[in-house]
Design a protein around this motif. Structure first.
Motif, PDB file in Angstrom:
ATOM      1  N   LYS A 299       0.769  -1.161   0.059  1.00 41.18           N
ATOM      2  CA  LYS A 299       0.003  -0.027   0.115  1.00 41.18           C
ATOM      3  C   LYS A 299       0.997   1.240  -0.097  1.00 41.18           C
ATOM      4  CE  LYS A 299      -3.902   2.317   2.113  1.00 41.18           C
ATOM      5  NZ  LYS A 299      -4.757   2.126   0.992  1.00 41.18           N
ATOM      6  N   LEU A 300       0.647   2.328  -0.609  1.00 40.55           N
ATOM      7  CA  LEU A 300       1.294   3.486  -0.737  1.00 40.55           C
ATOM      8  C   LEU A 300       0.841   4.578   0.117  1.00 40.55           C
ATOM      9  CD1 LEU A 300       3.594   4.251  -2.678  1.00 40.55           C
ATOM     10  CD2 LEU A 300       1.911   5.456  -4.072  1.00 40.55           C
ATOM     11  N   TYR A 301       1.596   5.204   0.752  1.00 38.75           N
ATOM     12  CA  TYR A 301       1.190   6.448   1.648  1.00 38.75           C
ATOM     13  C   TYR A 301       1.920   7.751   1.390  1.00 38.75           C
ATOM     14  CZ  TYR A 301      -1.005   2.781   4.746  1.00 38.75           C
ATOM     15  OH  TYR A 301      -1.737   1.922   5.231  1.00 38.75           O
ATOM     16  N   ALA A 302       1.425   8.573   1.950  1.00 34.39           N
ATOM     17  CA  ALA A 302       2.043  10.009   1.753  1.00 34.39           C
ATOM     18  C   ALA A 302       3.531   9.903   2.363  1.00 34.39           C
ATOM     19  CB  ALA A 302       1.360  10.836   2.498  1.00 34.39           C
ATOM     20  N   GLY A 303       4.492  10.681   1.758  1.00 36.63           N
ATOM     21  CA  GLY A 303       5.857  10.627   2.242  1.00 36.63           C
ATOM     22  C   GLY A 303       6.154  10.695   3.885  1.00 36.63           C
ATOM     23  N   ASN A 304       5.459  11.464   4.462  1.00 35.86           N
ATOM     24  CA  ASN A 304       5.703  11.714   5.935  1.00 35.86           C
ATOM     25  C   ASN A 304       4.866  10.700   6.762  1.00 35.86           C
ATOM     26  OD1 ASN A 304       2.971  12.767   5.456  1.00 35.86           O
ATOM     27  ND2 ASN A 304       3.333  14.850   6.069  1.00 35.86           N
ATOM     28  N   THR A 305       4.504   9.626   6.345  1.00 41.95           N
ATOM     29  CA  THR A 305       3.761   8.965   7.112  1.00 41.95           C
ATOM     30  C   THR A 305       4.530   7.930   7.991  1.00 41.95           C
ATOM     31  OG1 THR A 305       1.898   8.804   5.550  1.00 41.95           O
ATOM     32  CG2 THR A 305       2.013   6.882   7.010  1.00 41.95           C
ATOM     33  N   ASN A 306       4.310   7.650   9.163  1.00 45.71           N
ATOM     34  CA  ASN A 306       4.986   7.034  10.121  1.00 45.71           C
ATOM     35  C   ASN A 306       4.870   5.594  10.008  1.00 45.71           C
ATOM     36  OD1 ASN A 306       6.853   8.914  10.948  1.00 45.71           O
ATOM     37  ND2 ASN A 306       5.452   9.752  12.291  1.00 45.71           N
ATOM     38  N   SER A 307       5.523   4.695  10.235  1.00 50.69           N
ATOM     39  CA  SER A 307       5.233   3.145  10.127  1.00 50.69           C
ATOM     40  C   SER A 307       4.382   2.749  11.323  1.00 50.69           C
ATOM     41  CB  SER A 307       6.398   2.325  10.080  1.00 50.69           C
ATOM     42  OG  SER A 307       7.291   2.624   9.123  1.00 50.69           O
ATOM     43  N   CYS A 308       4.504   3.331  12.384  1.00 55.10           N
ATOM     44  CA  CYS A 308       3.757   2.984  13.728  1.00 55.10           C
ATOM     45  C   CYS A 308       2.470   3.283  13.580  1.00 55.10           C
ATOM     46  CB  CYS A 308       4.467   3.814  14.914  1.00 55.10           C
ATOM     47  SG  CYS A 308       4.443   5.300  14.994  1.00 55.10           S
ATOM     48  N   GLU A 309       1.968   4.209  12.829  1.00 57.59           N
ATOM     49  CA  GLU A 309       0.747   4.709  12.491  1.00 57.59           C
ATOM     50  C   GLU A 309      -0.293   3.691  11.753  1.00 57.59           C
ATOM     51  OE1 GLU A 309       0.929   8.480  10.380  1.00 57.59           O
ATOM     52  OE2 GLU A 309       1.680   9.269  12.240  1.00 57.59           O
ATOM     53  N   VAL A 310       0.386   2.786  10.914  1.00 53.60           N
ATOM     54  CA  VAL A 310      -0.240   1.833   9.906  1.00 53.60           C
ATOM     55  C   VAL A 310      -0.103   0.494  10.286  1.00 53.60           C
ATOM     56  CG1 VAL A 310       0.008   3.675   8.192  1.00 53.60           C
ATOM     57  CG2 VAL A 310       1.541   1.942   8.411  1.00 53.60           C
ATOM     58  N   LEU A 311       0.101   0.060  11.231  1.00 50.39           N
ATOM     59  CA  LEU A 311       0.512  -1.308  11.625  1.00 50.39           C
ATOM     60  C   LEU A 311      -0.688  -1.919  11.692  1.00 50.39           C
ATOM     61  CD1 LEU A 311       2.350  -3.724  12.234  1.00 50.39           C
ATOM     62  CD2 LEU A 311       2.174  -3.033  14.771  1.00 50.39           C
ATOM     63  N   LYS A 312      -1.805  -1.516  12.784  1.00 48.57           N
ATOM     64  CA  LYS A 312      -3.001  -2.177  12.842  1.00 48.57           C
ATOM     65  C   LYS A 312      -3.865  -2.346  11.649  1.00 48.57           C
ATOM     66  CE  LYS A 312      -2.928  -0.556  17.696  1.00 48.57           C
ATOM     67  NZ  LYS A 312      -3.677   0.324  18.708  1.00 48.57           N
ATOM     68  N   GLN A 313      -3.997  -1.417  11.032  1.00 49.04           N
ATOM     69  CA  GLN A 313      -4.689  -1.605   9.767  1.00 49.04           C
ATOM     70  C   GLN A 313      -4.238  -2.515   8.657  1.00 49.04           C
ATOM     71  OE1 GLN A 313      -4.568   2.705   8.904  1.00 49.04           O
ATOM     72  NE2 GLN A 313      -4.253   2.236   6.891  1.00 49.04           N
ATOM     73  N   THR A 314      -2.776  -2.358   8.775  1.00 51.01           N
ATOM     74  CA  THR A 314      -2.090  -3.274   7.774  1.00 51.01           C
ATOM     75  C   THR A 314      -2.395  -4.849   8.127  1.00 51.01           C
ATOM     76  OG1 THR A 314      -0.333  -1.786   7.403  1.00 51.01           O
ATOM     77  CG2 THR A 314       0.146  -4.118   6.887  1.00 51.01           C
ATOM     78  N   ILE A 315      -2.179  -5.137   9.460  1.00 53.13           N
ATOM     79  CA  ILE A 315      -2.539  -6.222  10.021  1.00 53.13           C
ATOM     80  C   ILE A 315      -4.045  -6.890   9.687  1.00 53.13           C
ATOM     81  CG2 ILE A 315      -2.348  -8.051  11.961  1.00 53.13           C
ATOM     82  CD1 ILE A 315       0.417  -7.341  11.028  1.00 53.13           C
ATOM     83  N   GLY A 316      -4.767  -5.926   9.777  1.00 49.39           N
ATOM     84  CA  GLY A 316      -6.175  -6.123   9.756  1.00 49.39           C
ATOM     85  C   GLY A 316      -6.498  -6.496   8.425  1.00 49.39           C
ATOM     86  N   GLU A 317      -5.803  -5.928   7.397  1.00 51.63           N
ATOM     87  CA  GLU A 317      -5.749  -6.638   5.821  1.00 51.63           C
ATOM     88  C   GLU A 317      -5.305  -7.788   5.603  1.00 51.63           C
ATOM     89  OE1 GLU A 317      -7.269  -5.603   1.874  1.00 51.63           O
ATOM     90  OE2 GLU A 317      -8.008  -4.965   3.714  1.00 51.63           O
ATOM     91  N   VAL A 318      -4.047  -7.914   6.203  1.00 53.39           N
ATOM     92  CA  VAL A 318      -3.541  -9.171   6.076  1.00 53.39           C
ATOM     93  C   VAL A 318      -4.362 -10.350   6.667  1.00 53.39           C
ATOM     94  CG1 VAL A 318      -1.560 -10.716   6.588  1.00 53.39           C
ATOM     95  CG2 VAL A 318      -1.157  -8.282   6.152  1.00 53.39           C
ATOM     96  N   GLU A 319      -5.023 -10.066   7.590  1.00 55.08           N
ATOM     97  CA  GLU A 319      -5.955 -11.168   8.384  1.00 55.08           C
ATOM     98  C   GLU A 319      -7.120 -11.256   7.388  1.00 55.08           C
ATOM     99  OE1 GLU A 319      -5.075 -10.003  13.002  1.00 55.08           O
ATOM    100  OE2 GLU A 319      -7.092  -9.511  12.072  1.00 55.08           O
ATOM    101  N   ARG A 320      -7.547 -10.451   6.763  1.00 53.79           N
ATOM    102  CA  ARG A 320      -8.806 -10.555   5.830  1.00 53.79           C
ATOM    103  C   ARG A 320      -8.421 -11.453   4.570  1.00 53.79           C
ATOM    104  NH1 ARG A 320     -10.850  -8.627   1.203  1.00 53.79           N
ATOM    105  NH2 ARG A 320      -8.865  -7.404   1.021  1.00 53.79           N
TER     106      ARG A 320
END
Length: 227
Positions: free
Chosen positions: A41-62
């Motif tokens: 998934k692509l994000y804005a350049g100033n996005t921090n990794s820690c902000e997106v872990l939960k939604q990422t794992i949620g998508e992997v679980e799906r």
């Protein structure tokens, strides 16, 4: 992924070896046992990794249908940008095993000071020492923490720390397990060179994301054809 200042959601961010560079951040999840890419998934350049872990794992679980039983048999390896206390405790709550580089340099310094000098041992990577802190940080459940230290070419010492839910592992075992992430980093470099994901730059954010997904498909097709 580098992009021009005028590109959509292109902002200043961390780009290795480049100051004041602009671009977007690419998040990637891989299954190293199968050498396959699961999710990007692509994000804005100033996005921090820690902000997106939960939604990422949620998508992997799906995508993978990870129920409670499968989550218990899943080991997640994370770089330091993801390894906040909140994220690691959340992974525990979800039932995953994990090994992660901890977030924050100050804590690494504090943990290193609690390792007696005679407690430092040579690690599996040349020039790197490992130590088990006498006063590790406490998480929601039992974890094992080790500190790594090494010196750069100028003689400056660097330190970081690894945290794992696999508390029975020794220090060298933990370091080797974490270093297994290196394969993913090599894959990313190869994709930038061979699949051209860094060279093909689009001003439109969604056009760039479409190119990323096409490159992901190409990567997986190459893996499957090898079999």
């Amino acid at each position: 992924l580098r992009a021009s200042k005028k590109a959509e959601l292109s902002t200043k961010g961390y780009f290795l070896g480049e100051r004041n560079a602009t671009g977007r951040q690419l998040l990637r999840v891989s299954a190293p046992l199968y050498a396959e890419l699961i999710f990007e998934k692509l994000y804005a350049g100033n996005t921090n990794s820690c902000e997106v872990l939960k939604q990422t794992i949620g998508e992997v679980e799906r995508l993978l249908g990870l129920d409670e039983g499968k989550r218990r048999r899943t080991l997640i390896r994370l770089d330091g940008g993801f390894g906040t206390d909140e994220n690691l405790n959340w992974l525990y709550w979800r039932g995953y095993e994990f090994i992660a580089k901890g977030y924050g340099g100050r804590r690494a310094d504090k943990l290193a000071r609690s390792v007696p000098e005679e407690g430092w041992l040579e690690g599996p990577t040349k020039g790197q020492d490992l130590g088990v802190p006498e006063e590790p940080h406490r998480y929601a459940r039992k974890t094992k923490t080790i500190v790594r230290r090494w010196f750069d070419e100028k003689g400056k010492m660097h330190q970081d720390y690894l945290v794992s839910s696999l508390s029975s592992l020794g220090a060298c075992q933990m370091a080797k397990l974490y270093d297994g992430r290196g394969g993913m980093e090599s894959d990313i470099k190869g994709d930038k060179r061979v699949l051209g994901i860094e060279k093909r730059r689009k001003k439109s954010f969604h056009a760039q994301e479409a190119l990323v997904l096409l490159a992901q498909l190409a990567y997986n097709l190459i893996v499957w054809f090898k079999r």
